[in-house]
Design an enzyme around this catalytic site. Structure first.
Site, PDB file in Angstrom:
ATOM      1  N   THR A  30       0.799  -1.213   0.000  1.00 62.41           N
ATOM      2  CA  THR A  30       0.000   0.000   0.000  1.00 62.41           C
ATOM      3  C   THR A  30       0.832   1.264   0.000  1.00 62.41           C
ATOM      4  OG1 THR A  30      -1.828   1.161   1.086  1.00 62.41           O
ATOM      5  CG2 THR A  30      -0.246   0.087   2.517  1.00 62.41           C
ATOM      6  N   ARG A  31       0.198   2.347  -0.438  1.00 64.09           N
ATOM      7  CA  ARG A  31       0.801   3.686  -0.375  1.00 64.09           C
ATOM      8  C   ARG A  31      -0.206   4.666   0.197  1.00 64.09           C
ATOM      9  NH1 ARG A  31       1.483   5.153  -6.333  1.00 64.09           N
ATOM     10  NH2 ARG A  31       0.382   3.285  -6.997  1.00 64.09           N
ATOM     11  N   ASN A  32      -1.294   4.134   0.756  1.00 62.35           N
ATOM     12  CA  ASN A  32      -2.381   5.006   1.198  1.00 62.35           C
ATOM     13  C   ASN A  32      -2.922   4.578   2.553  1.00 62.35           C
ATOM     14  OD1 ASN A  32      -2.976   6.911  -1.034  1.00 62.35           O
ATOM     15  ND2 ASN A  32      -3.205   5.005  -2.184  1.00 62.35           N
TER      16      ASN A  32
END
Ligand SMILES: [Zn+2]
Lengths: 377, 75
Positions: free
Chosen positions: A187-189
């Protein structure tokens, strides 16, 4: 425990005392490159022991595999200005340092080569368009590459290190927890309800989930690292069983290489000890360079990858089902569906408002809104 | 693969088997007998799911365990 990619976990860390590093020509390298070195040294990039030489690079570009047929899709390279290395020849060793990571490492100069940037762009990113952030990075590289093994002698404790586990540590942890089948989530969020649904759907069929956010250089407008970590801490505290979920970070830059990067992401998680990997829609994509499911289709080329991809096409809230659904389980018309648009949630948060609880857990929204700086500028 | 290449080698399989495989891969994503055979062999060779035992020394193990405890990952 699943075997590391290529069969063995690489460890290129060495205690300083036994060598004299004085006298090597020293290069201050970028933070990104020093993180690549740490990822090699700690086995996250197993079986790589260093930066790529020509044969491996060419094979990756043409076949998506190392020269020995092991799947590998993203070139791991170190570039130099030709004038800076005019005295360096094959067989030498050079010292690589970086202030931010505190790294002291040695590169064995096995091969010095020129390379074709356009060929890398076209093969890895499927475009030569400079507007693609990954292509732009390639075009900004210096003229020469050095291939060869690296050894890390020193590094320093950094921010978020309490979340930073090596494959050696995660493998030990999973074993201690008695997990055999482990699904990884990239993930990046911060998590919205859709993410939670995907994670828990996958978790239902395995022993544990490994949430592995990418920390590091991001695009402007992305959530800051602090926000991502704090929001996951909150979600896990309130909505996950402690014995079923682990989070640790991965320090690496996003390449936005879409399908090829999806394979790379899966390989790194295999090295952490995961057996399954969640691949969403437009995984690691940017703009409209890749089709929404290219990152699913590419897995068909790798019967020997060794980690099982779990594909999710879509998920949304169906008002008729009164639950979060995906396209395989809900028969209702689009008009009943509310999408988890990351963009929309971002906008609401940017205005200091709380997204609806259908979109994001209240505790998560509150955690995010406590930060002064929510987004990368 | 007319051209000799150091990246590829030729193997022999019985002609009737080759015929059967050719029939079988019609309409699939496989473009040639070679690509199909490569796929199947890669699949078989990687299915060796031998357990991997980390070579931890006692000292190593204690160090890892201590760190994981200190960070709250282990009780
Ligand atoms: Zn429905």
């Amino acid at each position: 425990m699943i075997k590391p990619h290529g069969g063995q976990l690489v460890d290129r860390n060495v205690k300083k005392k036994d060598v004299d590093l004085e006298g090597y020509k020293t290069f201050e390298i970028s933070t990104n490159t020093s993180e690549d070195i740490l990822n090699i040294a700690n086995g996250i990039f197993s079986p790589l022991k260093g930066f790529l030489c020509k044969n491996d690079l060419n094979n990756i570009l043409n076949e998506k595999r190392l020269e020995n047929d092991t799947p590998w899709t993203i070139p791991i390279l170190i570039d130099f200005d030709k004038n800076d290395i005019k005295d360096i020849k094959e067989g030498d060793k050079v010292l690589l340092t970086n202030k931010e990571t505190g790294i002291t490492s040695v590169l064995d100069v096995e091969e010095i080569q020129s390379y074709d940037k356009k060929s890398i762009a076209q093969n890895v990113y499927k475009t030569q368009d400079v507007n693609h952030p990954g292509v732009a990075n390639i075009y900004n590289m210096k003229e020469k590459l050095i291939g060869g093994k690296i050894t890390v002698y020193d590094t320093k404790v950094r921010e978020y290190d309490k979340y930073n586990l090596t494959p050696k540590e995660t493998r030990f942890l999973f074993k201690e927890k008695g997990w055999r089948d482990i699904v990884a989530f990239q993930t990046r969020n911060p998590p919205h309800i859709g993410h939670e649904y995907v994670q828990k759907t996958a978790l239902t069929f395995v022993d544990g989930i490994f949430i592995n956010p990418i920390i590091g250089k991001k695009k402007s407008g992305d959530f800051t690292d602090d926000v991502i970590l704090a929001s996951y801490d909150t979600l896990m505290k309130h909505y996950y069983l402690k014995e079923r979920a682990v989070m640790s970070i991965l320090r690496t830059s996003m390449k936005y290489a879409g399908p090829r990067e999806a394979i790379h992401h899966a390989i790194m998680r295999k090295n952490f000890g995961c057996t399954h990997f969640i691949v969403g829609r437009d995984h690691a994509g940017v703009g409209n360079y890749y089709g929404p499911y290219d990152a699913h289709d590419i897995f068909a080329e790798f019967p020997d990858l060794g980690i099982v991809p779990l594909f999710f096409r879509s998920f949304s809230r169906c008002t008729k089902c009164d639950s979060v659904v995906n396209d395989k389980i809900c028969p209702h018309d689009q008009k009943y569906h509310i999408n988890f648009a990351g963009k929309k949630i971002r906008e609401i948060l940017r205005n200091g408002q709380v997204p609806s609880e259908d979109m994001m857990r209240k505790e998560v929204s509150e955690t995010i809104l406590k930060f002064d700086k929510t987004f990368v500028e | 693969m007319e051209k000799e290449s150091k990246n590829y080698t030729t193997i022999s399989i019985p002609t009737p088997l080759a015929k059967k495989i050719k029939e079988r891969i019609k309409g699939t994503g496989f473009t040639s007998l070679s690509s199909y055979v490569t796929y199947v062999l890669r699949e078989i060779i990687s299915s060796d799911r031998e357990e991997n035992e980390e070579a931890f020394t006692k000292e190593d193990e204690e160090k890892v365990r201590d760190r994981l405890r200190a960070l709250g990952y282990l009780e």
